[in-house]
Design a protein around this motif. Structure first.
Motif, PDB file in Angstrom:
ATOM      1  N   GLU A  98      12.446 -48.777  49.243  1.00 45.29           N
ATOM      2  CA  GLU A  98      11.265 -49.601  48.976  1.00 45.29           C
ATOM      3  C   GLU A  98      10.851 -49.514  47.516  1.00 45.29           C
ATOM      4  O   GLU A  98      10.571 -50.530  46.873  1.00 45.29           O
ATOM      5  N   ALA A  99      10.817 -48.307  46.973  1.00 44.27           N
ATOM      6  CA  ALA A  99      10.431 -48.123  45.579  1.00 44.27           C
ATOM      7  C   ALA A  99      11.418 -48.776  44.625  1.00 44.27           C
ATOM      8  O   ALA A  99      11.031 -49.266  43.555  1.00 44.27           O
ATOM      9  N   PHE A 100      12.697 -48.801  45.018  1.00 42.30           N
ATOM     10  CA  PHE A 100      13.732 -49.367  44.146  1.00 42.30           C
ATOM     11  C   PHE A 100      13.824 -50.887  44.272  1.00 42.30           C
ATOM     12  O   PHE A 100      14.404 -51.548  43.428  1.00 42.30           O
ATOM     13  N   GLY A 101      13.281 -51.425  45.355  1.00 44.04           N
ATOM     14  CA  GLY A 101      13.306 -52.874  45.541  1.00 44.04           C
ATOM     15  C   GLY A 101      14.544 -53.393  46.225  1.00 44.04           C
ATOM     16  O   GLY A 101      14.992 -54.513  45.959  1.00 44.04           O
ATOM     17  N   VAL A 102      15.108 -52.577  47.148  1.00 47.84           N
ATOM     18  CA  VAL A 102      16.264 -53.016  47.934  1.00 47.84           C
ATOM     19  C   VAL A 102      15.977 -52.775  49.413  1.00 47.84           C
ATOM     20  O   VAL A 102      15.145 -51.934  49.761  1.00 47.84           O
ATOM     21  N   PRO A 103      16.652 -53.485  50.326  1.00 47.72           N
ATOM     22  CA  PRO A 103      16.389 -53.308  51.757  1.00 47.72           C
ATOM     23  C   PRO A 103      16.931 -51.986  52.296  1.00 47.72           C
ATOM     24  O   PRO A 103      17.984 -51.511  51.871  1.00 47.72           O
ATOM     25  N   PHE A 104      16.193 -51.424  53.244  1.00 49.13           N
ATOM     26  CA  PHE A 104      16.657 -50.294  54.041  1.00 49.13           C
ATOM     27  C   PHE A 104      16.845 -50.774  55.465  1.00 49.13           C
ATOM     28  O   PHE A 104      15.993 -51.485  56.008  1.00 49.13           O
ATOM     29  N   THR A 105      17.961 -50.385  56.099  1.00 52.66           N
ATOM     30  CA  THR A 105      18.256 -50.801  57.469  1.00 52.66           C
ATOM     31  C   THR A 105      18.210 -49.593  58.392  1.00 52.66           C
ATOM     32  O   THR A 105      18.997 -48.665  58.235  1.00 52.66           O
ATOM     33  N   LEU A 106      17.305 -49.613  59.349  1.00 46.34           N
ATOM     34  CA  LEU A 106      17.150 -48.514  60.296  1.00 46.34           C
ATOM     35  C   LEU A 106      18.079 -48.713  61.479  1.00 46.34           C
ATOM     36  O   LEU A 106      18.079 -49.768  62.110  1.00 46.34           O
ATOM     37  N   SER A 107      18.852 -47.679  61.812  1.00 42.75           N
ATOM     38  CA  SER A 107      19.785 -47.741  62.934  1.00 42.75           C
ATOM     39  C   SER A 107      19.066 -47.565  64.262  1.00 42.75           C
ATOM     40  O   SER A 107      18.074 -46.826  64.358  1.00 42.75           O
ATOM     41  N   THR A 108      19.588 -48.216  65.304  1.00 41.01           N
ATOM     42  CA  THR A 108      19.129 -47.934  66.664  1.00 41.01           C
ATOM     43  C   THR A 108      19.226 -46.443  66.946  1.00 41.01           C
ATOM     44  O   THR A 108      18.328 -45.852  67.562  1.00 41.01           O
ATOM     45  N   MET A 109      20.312 -45.805  66.490  1.00 40.11           N
ATOM     46  CA  MET A 109      20.562 -44.387  66.749  1.00 40.11           C
ATOM     47  C   MET A 109      19.995 -43.511  65.634  1.00 40.11           C
ATOM     48  O   MET A 109      20.598 -42.533  65.206  1.00 40.11           O
ATOM     49  N   SER A 110      18.788 -43.853  65.192  1.00 41.47           N
ATOM     50  CA  SER A 110      18.117 -43.055  64.172  1.00 41.47           C
ATOM     51  C   SER A 110      17.394 -41.883  64.809  1.00 41.47           C
ATOM     52  O   SER A 110      17.104 -41.883  66.009  1.00 41.47           O
ATOM     53  N   ILE A 111      17.082 -40.895  63.997  1.00 40.94           N
ATOM     54  CA  ILE A 111      16.272 -39.762  64.451  1.00 40.94           C
ATOM     55  C   ILE A 111      14.787 -40.129  64.353  1.00 40.94           C
ATOM     56  O   ILE A 111      14.026 -39.939  65.292  1.00 40.94           O
ATOM     57  N   CYS A 112      14.391 -40.669  63.231  1.00 44.10           N
ATOM     58  CA  CYS A 112      13.016 -41.167  63.079  1.00 44.10           C
ATOM     59  C   CYS A 112      12.919 -42.543  63.739  1.00 44.10           C
ATOM     60  O   CYS A 112      13.798 -43.382  63.561  1.00 44.10           O
ATOM     61  N   SER A 113      11.873 -42.764  64.485  1.00 41.05           N
ATOM     62  CA  SER A 113      11.725 -44.013  65.227  1.00 41.05           C
ATOM     63  C   SER A 113      11.279 -45.162  64.330  1.00 41.05           C
ATOM     64  O   SER A 113      10.868 -44.966  63.177  1.00 41.05           O
ATOM     65  N   ILE A 114      11.361 -46.366  64.883  1.00 44.07           N
ATOM     66  CA  ILE A 114      10.837 -47.552  64.204  1.00 44.07           C
ATOM     67  C   ILE A 114       9.399 -47.314  63.764  1.00 44.07           C
ATOM     68  O   ILE A 114       9.013 -47.585  62.618  1.00 44.07           O
ATOM     69  N   GLU A 115       8.590 -46.791  64.684  1.00 43.87           N
ATOM     70  CA  GLU A 115       7.179 -46.579  64.404  1.00 43.87           C
ATOM     71  C   GLU A 115       6.960 -45.519  63.327  1.00 43.87           C
ATOM     72  O   GLU A 115       6.074 -45.655  62.475  1.00 43.87           O
ATOM     73  N   ASP A 116       7.789 -44.438  63.341  1.00 42.20           N
ATOM     74  CA  ASP A 116       7.707 -43.405  62.307  1.00 42.20           C
ATOM     75  C   ASP A 116       7.919 -44.002  60.921  1.00 42.20           C
ATOM     76  O   ASP A 116       7.144 -43.749  59.992  1.00 42.20           O
ATOM     77  N   VAL A 117       8.991 -44.766  60.780  1.00 40.06           N
ATOM     78  CA  VAL A 117       9.340 -45.316  59.466  1.00 40.06           C
ATOM     79  C   VAL A 117       8.299 -46.342  59.025  1.00 40.06           C
ATOM     80  O   VAL A 117       7.891 -46.376  57.854  1.00 40.06           O
TER      81      VAL A 117
END
Length: 389
Positions: A98-117
């Motif tokens: 976010e700070a760099f100005g590029v997209p981050f893609t969260l995996s379904t199999m992430s440790i941190c949840s959608i809501e966390d991020v």
């Protein structure tokens, strides 16, 4: 103190600091790892055209990916278990992106949840979906993504079943991990990693545990995950998900011209030429080798991106010059994360950007959007998938 100037510098630090089972998870492919190796080595076969006596001032790497402004056409790819590479890994990587100005893609199999991020960031990120047999889960996780303000879905198509990854099997890496005695000994030597993991409550698959009926602990999760990847995923189901989502859709895992045509036909906003980083079908061509033929087939119908094998800004430039509108880095940012946390992800992005910017200038271009095949020397036969090199 190590002076970091390349992604390889970050990889070496990452290897020292991360547990072996998670390093191996990142730095390996399936079966013989031929495709894993080709993904990077095939980039070296493309050479660059040097141009001199041109104005190199006022350069810009800014562009767009599926209509979103980006500081450079590079997104952080979805990587499962990122939060096991470093405590709160998905949150840290998302903040850096976010700070760099590029997209981050969260995996379904992430440790941190959608809501966390979402809670720890201020701008929408992208979400990657693995299609499960449980359509109730699919519907609910898509709604959770919408509720978090996400407007771009990356649908992975090349993981209907797991390719055989020998290192993961030998390390006992499953969901959740079942480390071997050797890995338990190794874990005991990674003090900084261990202290970080002890300090965070995020040690489970946050998008799944507590969100699936009957899955409340790690043993339930292992059984559910083993049975859930949908082997019957076909184009009709992809269209169903497109309609359920109703927002921007990127289809990831395209490595065949006919598949690319189908993806364009069903109205994808973008496709990602990808072989899952060499972790699925070993023996398939590298992504960069398949990019030209797919661009020739559908480049005027759908935005084409490239994933798998990028380790430098020069690799990014080569993909863009061949015609890709965007690129993805997975291992490159994981190296940074495992080495130095959020600062390491930022460093990985800085390294990629510096290499892209300076190489672009030395090729005689001031704007990343002006890159083209005129900047490259492509070997004979490289763009023909039938030719083995």
């Amino acid at each position: 103190m190590t002076v970091i100037t390349t992604i390889e510098d970050l990889r070496r630090i990452y290897r020292r600091r991360a547990p072996k089972m998670f390093y191996d998870y990142c730095e390996s492919g399936s079966w013989t790892e031929q495709t894993f190796r080709d993904n990077t080595s095939d980039f070296t076969k493309i050479r660059l055209r040097q141009k001199v006596a041109v104005d190199m001032s006022n350069r810009s790497t800014a562009s767009t990916m599926v209509g979103q402004p980006v500081s450079m056409p590079v997104a952080l790819a979805p990587v499962g278990m990122t939060g096991m590479q470093h405590a709160d890994g998905e949150i840290l990587a998302a903040r850096a992106a976010e700070a760099f100005g590029v997209p981050f893609t969260l995996s379904t199999m992430s440790i941190c949840s959608i809501e966390d991020v979402a809670e720890k960031t201020s701008k929408p990120f992208w979400f990657q979906l693995y299609v499960m047999r449980d359509w109730d889960f699919v519907g609910r996780i898509l709604q959770r993504a919408k509720d978090a303000g996400i407007d771009t879905l990356v649908l992975t198509l090349d993981l209907q079943l797991l390719g055989q990854r020998h290192k993961d099997l030998k390390n006992g890496l499953s969901a959740p991990p079942k480390p071997t005695l050797a890995n338990l000994i190794n874990l005991s030597t990674k003090w900084a990693w261990g202290l970080g993991m002890l300090a965070t409550p995020r040690r489970k698959f946050g998008n799944i545990v507590g969100h699936v009926q009957g899955v409340s602990d790690p043993s339930d999760l292992m059984k559910w995950t083993a049975e859930q990847f949908d082997p019957q995923l076909d184009w009709s189901k992809i269209e169903r998900i497109r309609d359920m989502w109703g927002r921007k859709l990127i289809l990831k895992g395209i490595l065949d011209v006919e598949d690319a045509r189908m993806a364009a036909k069903i109205g994808a906003d973008a496709i990602v030429v990808s072989n899952h980083g060499g972790r699925q079908l070993d023996g398939a061509h590298s992504s960069i080798r398949m990019l030209p033929s797919i661009l020739d087939a559908v480049g005027d119908q759908v935005e084409v991106h490239l994933d798998s094998g990028i380790r430098s800004g020069q690799d990014v430039l080569k993909a863009l010059a061949l015609g890709a509108k965007g690129t993805y880095i997975g291992r490159a940012f994981i190296y940074g994360l495992g080495a130095m946390g959020q600062a390491g992800v930022t460093k990985a992005l800085e390294v990629i950007h510096t290499e892209l910017d300076k190489t672009m200038a030395l090729c005689g271009e001031r704007d990343v959007k002006n890159l083209g095949r005129h900047n490259l020397v492509v070997p004979h036969g490289f763009e023909d998938p039938a030719v083995l090199m």
